[in-house]
Design a protein around this motif. Structure first.
Motif, PDB file in Angstrom:
ATOM      1  N   LYS A 462       0.832  -1.204   0.000  1.00 14.72           N
ATOM      2  CA  LYS A 462       0.000   0.000   0.000  1.00 14.72           C
ATOM      3  C   LYS A 462       0.865   1.252   0.000  1.00 14.72           C
ATOM      4  O   LYS A 462       0.446   2.298  -0.492  1.00 14.72           O
ATOM      5  N   ASP A 463       2.055   1.144   0.565  1.00 10.67           N
ATOM      6  CA  ASP A 463       2.966   2.281   0.619  1.00 10.67           C
ATOM      7  C   ASP A 463       3.827   2.276  -0.646  1.00 10.67           C
ATOM      8  O   ASP A 463       4.638   1.362  -0.859  1.00 10.67           O
ATOM      9  N   PRO A 464       3.673   3.277  -1.507  1.00 11.60           N
ATOM     10  CA  PRO A 464       4.455   3.294  -2.756  1.00 11.60           C
ATOM     11  C   PRO A 464       5.968   3.372  -2.518  1.00 11.60           C
ATOM     12  O   PRO A 464       6.750   2.908  -3.340  1.00 11.60           O
ATOM     13  N   ALA A 465       6.369   3.960  -1.370  1.00 12.00           N
ATOM     14  CA  ALA A 465       7.802   4.019  -1.064  1.00 12.00           C
ATOM     15  C   ALA A 465       8.346   2.618  -0.815  1.00 12.00           C
ATOM     16  O   ALA A 465       9.462   2.270  -1.239  1.00 12.00           O
ATOM     17  N   LEU A 466       7.549   1.789  -0.130  1.00 15.55           N
ATOM     18  CA  LEU A 466       7.968   0.413   0.142  1.00 15.55           C
ATOM     19  C   LEU A 466       8.000  -0.402  -1.147  1.00 15.55           C
ATOM     20  O   LEU A 466       8.834  -1.300  -1.310  1.00 15.55           O
ATOM     21  N   THR A 467       7.098  -0.051  -2.063  1.00 16.17           N
ATOM     22  CA  THR A 467       7.125  -0.705  -3.382  1.00 16.17           C
ATOM     23  C   THR A 467       8.471  -0.488  -4.053  1.00 16.17           C
ATOM     24  O   THR A 467       9.092  -1.424  -4.576  1.00 16.17           O
ATOM     25  N   GLN A 468       8.933   0.762  -4.029  1.00 23.54           N
ATOM     26  CA  GLN A 468      10.212   1.081  -4.670  1.00 23.54           C
ATOM     27  C   GLN A 468      11.385   0.443  -3.929  1.00 23.54           C
ATOM     28  O   GLN A 468      12.337  -0.026  -4.553  1.00 23.54           O
ATOM     29  N   LEU A 469      11.302   0.411  -2.604  1.00 21.47           N
ATOM     30  CA  LEU A 469      12.366  -0.219  -1.815  1.00 21.47           C
ATOM     31  C   LEU A 469      12.441  -1.711  -2.120  1.00 21.47           C
ATOM     32  O   LEU A 469      13.534  -2.285  -2.275  1.00 21.47           O
ATOM     33  N   PHE A 470      11.286  -2.338  -2.218  1.00 22.10           N
ATOM     34  CA  PHE A 470      11.223  -3.774  -2.542  1.00 22.10           C
ATOM     35  C   PHE A 470      11.855  -4.051  -3.904  1.00 22.10           C
ATOM     36  O   PHE A 470      12.688  -4.956  -4.049  1.00 22.10           O
ATOM     37  N   MET A 472      13.942  -2.118  -5.532  1.00 23.57           N
ATOM     38  CA  MET A 472      15.370  -1.807  -5.459  1.00 23.57           C
ATOM     39  C   MET A 472      16.152  -2.973  -4.855  1.00 23.57           C
ATOM     40  O   MET A 472      17.196  -3.385  -5.382  1.00 23.57           O
ATOM     41  N   ASN A 473      15.673  -3.501  -3.728  1.00 18.04           N
ATOM     42  CA  ASN A 473      16.350  -4.617  -3.056  1.00 18.04           C
ATOM     43  C   ASN A 473      16.497  -5.822  -3.981  1.00 18.04           C
ATOM     44  O   ASN A 473      17.573  -6.419  -4.090  1.00 18.04           O
ATOM     45  N   ASN A 474      15.424  -6.161  -4.632  1.00 21.87           N
ATOM     46  CA  ASN A 474      15.431  -7.371  -5.469  1.00 21.87           C
ATOM     47  C   ASN A 474      16.278  -7.197  -6.721  1.00 21.87           C
ATOM     48  O   ASN A 474      17.033  -8.105  -7.105  1.00 21.87           O
ATOM     49  N   MET A 475      16.175  -6.029  -7.351  1.00 23.05           N
ATOM     50  CA  MET A 475      16.993  -5.797  -8.539  1.00 23.05           C
ATOM     51  C   MET A 475      18.471  -5.752  -8.175  1.00 23.05           C
ATOM     52  O   MET A 475      19.331  -6.248  -8.910  1.00 23.05           O
ATOM     53  N   HIS A 476      18.778  -5.143  -7.021  1.00 26.26           N
ATOM     54  CA  HIS A 476      20.176  -5.094  -6.588  1.00 26.26           C
ATOM     55  C   HIS A 476      20.712  -6.502  -6.329  1.00 26.26           C
ATOM     56  O   HIS A 476      21.859  -6.812  -6.701  1.00 26.26           O
ATOM     57  N   TYR A 477      19.888  -7.317  -5.707  1.00 26.41           N
ATOM     58  CA  TYR A 477      20.305  -8.708  -5.436  1.00 26.41           C
ATOM     59  C   TYR A 477      20.577  -9.445  -6.747  1.00 26.41           C
ATOM     60  O   TYR A 477      21.565 -10.186  -6.875  1.00 26.41           O
ATOM     61  N   ILE A 478      19.718  -9.241  -7.722  1.00 30.77           N
ATOM     62  CA  ILE A 478      19.890  -9.898  -9.030  1.00 30.77           C
ATOM     63  C   ILE A 478      21.186  -9.439  -9.685  1.00 30.77           C
ATOM     64  O   ILE A 478      22.001 -10.257 -10.132  1.00 30.77           O
ATOM     65  N   GLN A 505      17.277   3.926 -10.244  1.00 33.35           N
ATOM     66  CA  GLN A 505      15.975   4.561 -10.490  1.00 33.35           C
ATOM     67  C   GLN A 505      15.004   4.270  -9.349  1.00 33.35           C
ATOM     68  O   GLN A 505      14.279   5.166  -8.891  1.00 33.35           O
ATOM     69  N   HIS A 506      14.979   3.004  -8.896  1.00 31.66           N
ATOM     70  CA  HIS A 506      14.085   2.653  -7.780  1.00 31.66           C
ATOM     71  C   HIS A 506      14.516   3.372  -6.506  1.00 31.66           C
ATOM     72  O   HIS A 506      13.660   3.809  -5.708  1.00 31.66           O
ATOM     73  N   ALA A 507      15.831   3.532  -6.285  1.00 30.48           N
ATOM     74  CA  ALA A 507      16.316   4.247  -5.093  1.00 30.48           C
ATOM     75  C   ALA A 507      15.889   5.715  -5.150  1.00 30.48           C
ATOM     76  O   ALA A 507      15.443   6.294  -4.136  1.00 30.48           O
ATOM     77  N   ASN A 508      16.003   6.319  -6.315  1.00 33.72           N
ATOM     78  CA  ASN A 508      15.599   7.728  -6.468  1.00 33.72           C
ATOM     79  C   ASN A 508      14.100   7.898  -6.250  1.00 33.72           C
ATOM     80  O   ASN A 508      13.650   8.877  -5.637  1.00 33.72           O
TER      81      ASN A 508
END
Length: 639
Positions: A462-470, A472-478, A505-508
């Motif tokens: 529900k929180d769009p900021a958490l969407t971007q953090l999620f 970011m985390n997953n793309m960084h891991y990949i 981009q997700h971090a920004n």
């Protein structure tokens, strides 16, 4: 002397010559008469001597016949004597002196051949009947001796003995040491290709010549089928016992389907070892033994080896078939590739051992299993891409950390690259073209399927900021995982750079969504009204109200505390990324707060209860930012 006198003298000489010739004629006639008389007498003498000559010739011929008869009688008596001696040895049996027993059989065969060639002798028929009956008994005892020797010295091979025949790297102690490390070692694989295997001694070498002689005697006697049956039944049973002791069991497709994955995975690992031991050691040893004991009986020997090994081969291959035909699942891909690898490794050995026409069915069964494993592996690979794309796991990752699907897929892909050579070989064999290019395409498709799935899962927040953090985390891991694996060489630097930009981009986006309103509270622009005298309104105090400043500080406190409470529970598992994100926030937030605090803080300090509005110093904010993204629960924050 006158002419008359000369003529008289000539006449006188002529008369003398005539007289001499007449005397010579008379003598000649007398000699002819005498010689004729001699001829008549010699003829009479010859006639008188003929009866004596005839009697002398008859006597000489009689002597020759007697001499021949005596020699024949002597030969017959010798044969009778040899038969009697051979009979005595045969009646004693082969237990005391097998070599002597075999020599007696050879002698008996020689005697039978002799009497067969001399049937004109009186009583030959009786002698032949007796000798043939004796030979039949001898061969019957020989069968028993062959069976006893083969049975007594044919023992199941203990697993420890089989392990001793393996290269050091494949022995159980080495396997246990490496069990925790699943990564394949290409050097180790090469070493295995050149490894030396030592087949076990199935029968003591000292017994082999006896068994070989016995088998040849039975073949000479026309007892091939008896020999075949005894040898096949004995050795087949012992081979199957050896495999059972090792742990080999017949499992059907239904048995495989009912097993828990952990149990089945262990059995597949064991099967790979069993296949190597069976082909390289047991079957190789059995082939060598067959060649030694049944030497010179080529077609018969090949048939015997085929029937000895048929059931054992069937048991081993049936398990592979059951796995290849069982329900597909992603976790089975690697064991399927392991099974495909071992079949490829053993293919040349199988073709060599089972190269005869009699073994064609087993050879073809092995080839069929190899192809079926390859086909199932390919289909499972395709299933995995589809499973990633369609994964509908509803379990949300509340703290925005790396999703289990991401770590599972990335580990799966990294593990695939341990099988890169095998996969390329599989693609080359069954699809042709560029195998590395095909692997690259499939890997990219899996990555795209994962990214699309993660995009879908991110919408659960529900929180769009958490969407971007999620994201970011997953793309960084990949990206980090790809950079540290062989996948980087396949996917290329461009792919890595593109996806690193996506992480940024997700971090920004996270910074913008989370901190824009907070930073707006302490932004200097907009505090002074249009046309105002200054930020603080100068000494006149015109244009700026303390209420506005207090409201800014109050709103900042509420929003920052809310972010702190929520985002301390969020998680950025990679320490470098976590510090980088904190630093990026601090670089925007802290200068703005310091500037606002420095300029407007004195207005609030001179009012009643200033701490209610200015709750944090810049140093406090810096310390609290260091608590963000640790994944702590509310209870942990209060401690």
């Amino acid at each position: 002397m006158g002419v008359p006198q000369a003529m008289d003298a000539l006449r006188g000489k002529a008369a003398l010559v005539r007289e001499s010739l007449q005397k010579s004629q008379t003598i000649t006639e007398s000699m002819v008469s005498i010689l004729g008389s001699f001829d008549h007498r010699l003829s009479s003498l010859e006639t008188a001597m003929r009866p004596t000559q005839i009697r002398t010739h008859s006597i000489r011929r009689a002597h020759d016949n007697i001499d021949k008869t005596l020699k024949a009688a002597e030969a017959i008596l010798t044969r009778f004597d040899l038969t009697r001696k051979a009979e005595a040895k045969i009646l004693r049996g082969p237990h005391e002196d097998l070599q002597s027993y075999l020599e007696a059989i050879d002698q008996l065969r020689s005697n039978i051949q002799y009497f067969t060639n001399h049937k004109s002798f009186k009583s030959t028929a009786g002698v032949l009947t007796h000798a043939n009956n004796l030979l039949t008994k001898a061969i019957s005892k020989l069968e028993d001796e062959f069976r006893n020797l083969l049975t007594n010295y044919s023992k199941a091979v203990e697993p420890e003995c089989l392990f001793d025949g393996l290269p050091d790297s494949l022995r159980p102690s080495a396997s246990l040491a490496k069990r925790g490390d699943n990564k394949k070692d290409s050097d180790n694989q090469k070493n295995l290709e050149n490894a030396v295997y030592t087949p076990p001694t199935l029968i003591p070498p000292r017994v082999l010549p006896l068994l070989r002689n016995l088998s040849q005697q039975m073949v000479q006697a026309g007892h091939q089928q008896q020999l075949f049956r005894i040898y096949r039944d004995t050795r087949a049973s012992v081979l199957e016992q050896s495999l059972r002791k090792l742990g080999v069991e017949r499992l059907s497709k239904d048995d495989v389907q009912k097993m828990q994955w952990e149990v089945l995975e262990a059995k597949i690992g064991n099967w790979i070892h069993y296949m190597r031991i069976a082909v390289k050691l047991l079957f190789a040893g059995e082939k060598k033994l067959c060649d030694q004991i049944l030497e010179g009986i080529d077609s018969f020997r090949d048939q015997c080896f085929a029937e000895i090994t048929a059931n054992s081969v069937s048991v081993l291959l049936s398990f592979g078939e059951a796995i290849a035909k069982s329900k597909r699942s992603p976790e089975k891909l690697f064991v399927l590739l392991d099974m495909y690898e071992i079949m490829r490794e053993l293919q040349s050995e199988i073709d060599n051992l089972f190269g005869s026409k009699c073994c064609a069915e087993m050879r073809e069964s092995a080839q069929t299993l190899t192809k079926r494993l390859a086909q199932t592996a390919q289909e499972t690979f395709g299933d995995f891409e589809e499973a990633v794309a369609k994964d509908a796991t509803k379990t949300a990752v509340l703290d925005g950390t790396v999703h289990p699907l991401t770590s599972y897929v990335i580990n799966y892909v990294k593990f695939l690259f341990d099988y890169k050579t095998t996969l390329e070989q599989l693609f080359q064999e069954f699809e042709g073209g560029d195998p590395e290019g095909q692997l690259k395409i499939l890997t990219k498709r899996i990555m795209e399927a994962l990214q699309n799935n993660l995009d879908g899962k991110s919408k659960q927040y529900k929180d769009p900021a958490l969407t971007q953090l999620f994201l970011m985390n997953n793309m960084h891991y990949i990206v980090r995982s790809v950079r540290r694996s062989e996948a980087k060489d396949l996917l290329g630097d461009d792919w890595v750079q593109i996806h690193r930009r996506i992480v940024q981009q997700h971090a920004n986006q996270y910074k913008r969504i989370s901190w824009a309103k907070v930073i707006q509270c302490v932004t200097i622009q907009g505090v002074a009204p249009p046309g105002g005298a200054g930020i603080l309104g100068g000494d006149s105090g015109s244009g700026i109200s303390k209420a506005m400043v207090k409201d800014r500080f109050k709103n900042f406190n509420v929003q920052f505390e809310d972010l702190h409470m929520r985002q301390c529970q969020w998680n950025v598992p990679d320490s470098e990324l976590r510090e980088s994100l904190r630093l990026a926030v601090a670089e925007v937030l802290l200068p703005a707060y310091r500037s606002f605090h420095k300029r407007f803080g004195p207005m609030v300090d001179n009012t009643k209860g200033p701490n209610k509005y200015i709750k944090y110093k810049p140093e406090d904010l810096e310390r609290m930012l260091g608590e963000f993204f640790e994944g702590k629960t509310c209870a942990e924050q209060k401690r």
